[in-house]
Design a protein around this motif. Structure first.
Motif, PDB file in Angstrom:
ATOM      1  N   GLU A   1       1.002  -0.891  -0.197  1.00 42.84           N
ATOM      2  CA  GLU A   1      -0.334  -0.206  -0.154  1.00 42.84           C
ATOM      3  C   GLU A   1       0.806   1.386  -0.063  1.00 42.84           C
ATOM      4  O   GLU A   1       1.914   1.143   0.333  1.00 42.84           O
ATOM      5  CB  GLU A   1      -1.377   0.186   1.270  1.00 42.84           C
ATOM      6  N   THR A   2       0.080   1.850  -1.273  1.00 38.02           N
ATOM      7  CA  THR A   2       1.280   3.799  -0.868  1.00 38.02           C
ATOM      8  C   THR A   2       0.407   4.658  -0.750  1.00 38.02           C
ATOM      9  O   THR A   2      -0.576   5.333  -1.234  1.00 38.02           O
ATOM     10  CB  THR A   2       2.001   3.775  -2.190  1.00 38.02           C
ATOM     11  N   ALA A   3       0.768   5.564   0.167  1.00 36.29           N
ATOM     12  CA  ALA A   3       0.237   6.567  -0.034  1.00 36.29           C
ATOM     13  C   ALA A   3       0.352   7.607  -0.693  1.00 36.29           C
ATOM     14  O   ALA A   3       1.487   8.146  -1.543  1.00 36.29           O
ATOM     15  CB  ALA A   3       0.110   7.708   1.563  1.00 36.29           C
TER      16      ALA A   3
ATOM     17  N   HIS B   1      -4.507   2.673  -4.473  1.00 35.87           N
ATOM     18  CA  HIS B   1      -4.728   2.771  -3.401  1.00 35.87           C
ATOM     19  C   HIS B   1      -4.720   2.457  -1.854  1.00 35.87           C
ATOM     20  O   HIS B   1      -4.630   2.162  -0.776  1.00 35.87           O
ATOM     21  CB  HIS B   1      -3.980   3.901  -2.978  1.00 35.87           C
TER      22      HIS B   1
END
Length: 168
Positions: free
Chosen positions: A81-83, A110
């Motif tokens: 997961e990446t913001a 996301h």
């Protein structure tokens, strides 16, 4: 499988592949993974084609795709997961409708896989909560909580986009 069944299968695949590939893409967030998911689900559906030809083969294939994707998610040991950061902001397209679609597609990537599946099933496929719970193998309460968390996260990622209210 006789020639008539093969012809019906070929017609079904030719006519429904674009719609089913869109669903697969929304579930995976990646074109190549979507193709793999669709082919895997189709491979599981073909042996049962004879018994499905009078029923709902598309519904069966969609359910196989959702369950196959859930199995793939469960096999992953790490979740990626990446913001979104300022440098990765969603690029605009001159067309307003395209802007929203691109922004939503990027934001869906996301979300955690389970939340993404609920959003796709509830809002893209327009399935009722009970059917989503059945497809995902969870309770209606789980569907509601995942939907709420997903919509909340989408609102954070897309503050300028008007999102649908969480349906009860």
């Amino acid at each position: 499988m006789d020639e008539d069944d093969r012809a019906r299968l070929a017609d079904f695949v030719a006519s429904r592949t674009p719609a089913l590939m869109r669903v697969a893409y929304l579930l995976t967030g990646d074109r190549h993974a979507a193709e793999d998911l669709f082919q895997s689900a189709l491979a599981r559906t073909i042996p049962r084609w004879r018994s499905l030809r009078h029923a709902d083969p598309e519904g069966y294939l969609r359910t196989v795709m959702y369950r196959e994707q859930i199995s793939w998610w469960r096999r992953l040991r790490r979740r990626r997961e990446t913001a979104l950061t300022g440098d990765e902001a969603i690029q605009s397209d001159p067309s307003a409708g395209t802007d929203v679609r691109l922004a939503m597609r990027a934001a869906l990537r996301h979300l955690p896989p389970a939340q993404r599946a609920v959003v796709v099933l509830r809002y893209y496929e327009d399935l009722p909560e009970a059917r989503v719970a059945e497809v995902l193998g969870c309770t209606v309460g789980t569907v509601r909580s995942r939907t709420h968390r997903a919509v909340t996260r989408l609102r954070q990622l897309l503050p300028d986009v008007e999102l649908l209210e969480v349906r009860q």
